[in-house]
Motif scaffolding. Structure first.
Motif: not given
Length: 209
Positions: A58, A95, A128, A131, A205-209
């Protein structure tokens, strides 16, 4: 060999030292070019082998950009270039491998400085959107001819004309940027006009949990 032959025949001529210095300077310049090519080629090999992008974590984008702008502030100042940033308070998160991102944005910022004009400007923004995190590096430089736009990401390709002949480079910086973006699931979009400037948009791409 030509320089060595000349030096051997000069003896104690007053021009001998000047020619020696010229030969040394040219040799050092060539060595630096070769080292840069080898370093960039090794970077490409590491990216393609997955050594960099496999170790993803991250990562906040904006602190990296801030650090890079500080790193290259002196180079920009010496070239009469103003560096500006428009970064939101809430850091955009992706990520990725931090060193990969540093290489990606470092190459774009350095290019924006090198291919700019005296008293020019480089602007870096991030946001941001949907996505993706979108980082844009814009300059007020010499721009890219329309018929060369499709070739700038080819390895070792460099635009050669009067405006670029004295600008150093390996022709591998932009291919490295594209490979990193592609490996991270993103992309790079370029907009440019000759004598007006260029804008490189990096989508990650945005970080996704």
């Amino acid at each position: 060999q030509q320089y060595l032959d000349v030096l051997q025949h000069l003896g104690d001529s007053p021009n001998k030292q000047a020619l020696q210095n010229e030969w040394i300077d040219r040799s050092l310049s060539r060595i630096k070019e070769l080292i840069s090519i080898v370093r960039d080629w090794l970077t490409i090999s590491k990216i393609e082998s997955g050594q960099f992008v496999a170790c993803r974590t991250k990562v906040a984008i904006n602190p990296i950009i801030t650090e890079l702008l500080e790193t290259y502030s002196r180079q920009a100042f010496e070239n009469g270039i103003v560096l500006t940033a428009e970064l939101p308070d809430d850091s955009s998160i992706v990520e990725a491998h931090e060193e990969c991102l540093k290489m990606l944005f470092s190459n774009l910022i350095v290019n924006a400085i090198k291919y700019n004009r005296k008293n020019g400007k480089v602007t870096v923004t991030s946001k941001s959107e949907g996505e993706n995190v979108i980082v844009t590096v814009s300059d007020t430089g010499i721009g890219i001819p329309e018929d060369k736009m499709d070739m700038i990401f080819e390895e070792f390709y460099r635009i050669k004309d009067e405006s670029t002949k004295n600008i150093p480079g390996t022709g591998l910086g932009l291919p490295i940027c594209k490979k990193i973006a592609d490996e991270l699931g993103g992309k790079i979009i370029v907009q440019s006009k000759s004598n007006k400037g260029s804008s490189f948009q990096v989508f990650l791409p945005n970080y996704k949990d």
